[in-house]
Scaffold this motif. Structure first.
Motif, short mmCIF file in Angstrom:
data_model
loop_
_atom_site.label_atom_id
_atom_site.label_comp_id
_atom_site.label_asym_id
_atom_site.label_seq_id
_atom_site.Cartn_x
_atom_site.Cartn_y
_atom_site.Cartn_z
N HIS A 1 -0.87 -5.82 9.68
CA HIS A 1 -0.38 -5.81 8.31
C HIS A 1 -1.00 -6.94 7.47
N ASP A 2 -0.23 -7.95 7.01
CA ASP A 2 -0.88 -8.94 6.13
C ASP A 2 -1.60 -10.04 6.90
N ARG B 1 4.05 -0.82 4.74
CA ARG B 1 3.27 0.39 5.03
C ARG B 1 2.46 0.85 3.82
N VAL C 1 5.12 -6.83 7.13
CA VAL C 1 4.93 -5.40 7.34
C VAL C 1 5.22 -4.66 6.05
#
Length: 335
Positions: free
Chosen positions: A196-197, A187, A185
């Motif tokens: 996220h990734d 932002r 995570v």
């Protein structure tokens, strides 16, 4: 541009271990089972609707039909993945692709670079169907005889049991691949992505100065081996299963961690220490929409000491997965 294209390949949906990893796990489990137990598992798999088309495909002369079906069942859920160019409507009607279930292969628990804690978070990032849910559901179908809410239309009871057996074999392997339980995570890097990734799929890295750039997830897919020839699978499985150091390193986890969530917790810790390197892995975004493509010089190298640790961790995960798979298969056939 070549480096960028190499990064794109395999960057959307990870395959967990490659065929070599999954088949080594299956071979370890095969060797743990008695001949009678082996025959009982294969009797279930013989009802699989893709027995001839996929489970017997490419059988070498040096392996029995029974063992090859067993090994190939462990990679079947990857073999039914549709090409990226196909549509969801195409999948529902296709004799192979209609069995594909993309979200069953993983679960995303949040990790923040540099965090101190190693404990698996209580909740994951999405409520959609995931590997933990489906492993629980698979055991309910295979062991408890529950109705299967995800059953593909028009398959028989015996066929569905074989399908779920193949999923069990595959997903236990997936659960032991660290990048299949975690999402970094950040932002700033991933402001608009709920995952996220995506288990390392959106981070660029190189194994060493001679290696091309790849996403972090794919690096881990190949961390164990990329040689899926049967003779190599057999040798690798025997070497790992007999390695006294690996046996000692995995003994405690094998006896104290007994649930699917326990196993996810192990993979989460390995991802923290051996993939993200406790927050020390340089983070370079893999962004297909970027105007300027990444060059080799833009992509960080996996530190040599970190790579050595990661390879050892991969071997431990493979051994644990193989032995645990044998335990779960016994639960199914001795129900």
């Amino acid at each position: 541009m070549l480096a960028f294209l190499l990064l794109l390949s395999g960057s959307s949906e990870g395959r967990a271990w490659n065929d070599a990893g999954h088949m080594t796990i299956a071979r370890i489990a095969w060797d743990e089972l008695t001949p009678t137990e082996q025959a009982s598992v294969v009797a279930i798999l013989n009802e699989h609707p893709h027995r001839e088309r996929l489970l017997l495909k490419g059988k070498p002369s040096s392996v029995s039909e029974q063992e090859w079906i067993f090994l190939k069942a462990s990679v079947w859920p990857d073999d039914v993945r549709p090409p990226k160019s196909s549509t969801r409507e195409d999948h529902s009607r296709h004799p192979i692709y209609k069995y594909h279930r993309s979200t069953w292969h993983y679960v995303n628990f949040a990790y923040t670079a540099g965090q101190k804690g190693e404990r698996l978070p209580e909740h994951h990032l999405s409520d959609e169907s995931n590997i933990l849910n489906e492993l629980d559901q698979t055991m309910k179908v295979l062991v408890d005889g529950r109705r299967d809410p995800q059953r593909v239309p028009k398959v028989t009871d015996a066929q569905n049991r074989a399908i779920r057996m193949a999923w069990l074999m595959h997903l236990i392997g997936d659960l032991h691949q660290p990048m299949h339980v975690v999402a970094l995570v950040d932002r700033k890097l991933f402001p608009d992505s709920p995952h996220h990734d995506q288990g390392g799929n959106r981070l660029a890295v190189r194994k060493d100065a001679e290696s091309p750039p790849k996403n972090l997830h794919r690096i881990w897919d190949e961390m164990f081996s990329d040689d899926s020839r049967f003779d190599q699978i057999r040798q690798q499985a025997e070497r790992i299963a007999r390695d006294p150091a690996l046996k000692q390193a995995t003994a405690s986890d094998l006896t104290t961690h007994l649930t699917f969530r326990d196993w996810a917790g192990e993979s989460y810790r390995v991802a923290k220490t051996s993939a993200y390197l406790d927050g020390k892995l340089p983070l370079v975004l893999l962004d297909p929409s970027a105007v300027k493509p990444l060059s080799d010089a833009d992509v960080p190298l996996f530190p040599p000491e970190g790579l050595q640790r990661a390879r050892r961790s991969a071997q431990e995960r493979i051994l644990l997965a193989g032995r645990r798979l044998a335990v779960k298969l016994r639960e199914v056939i001795h129900r």
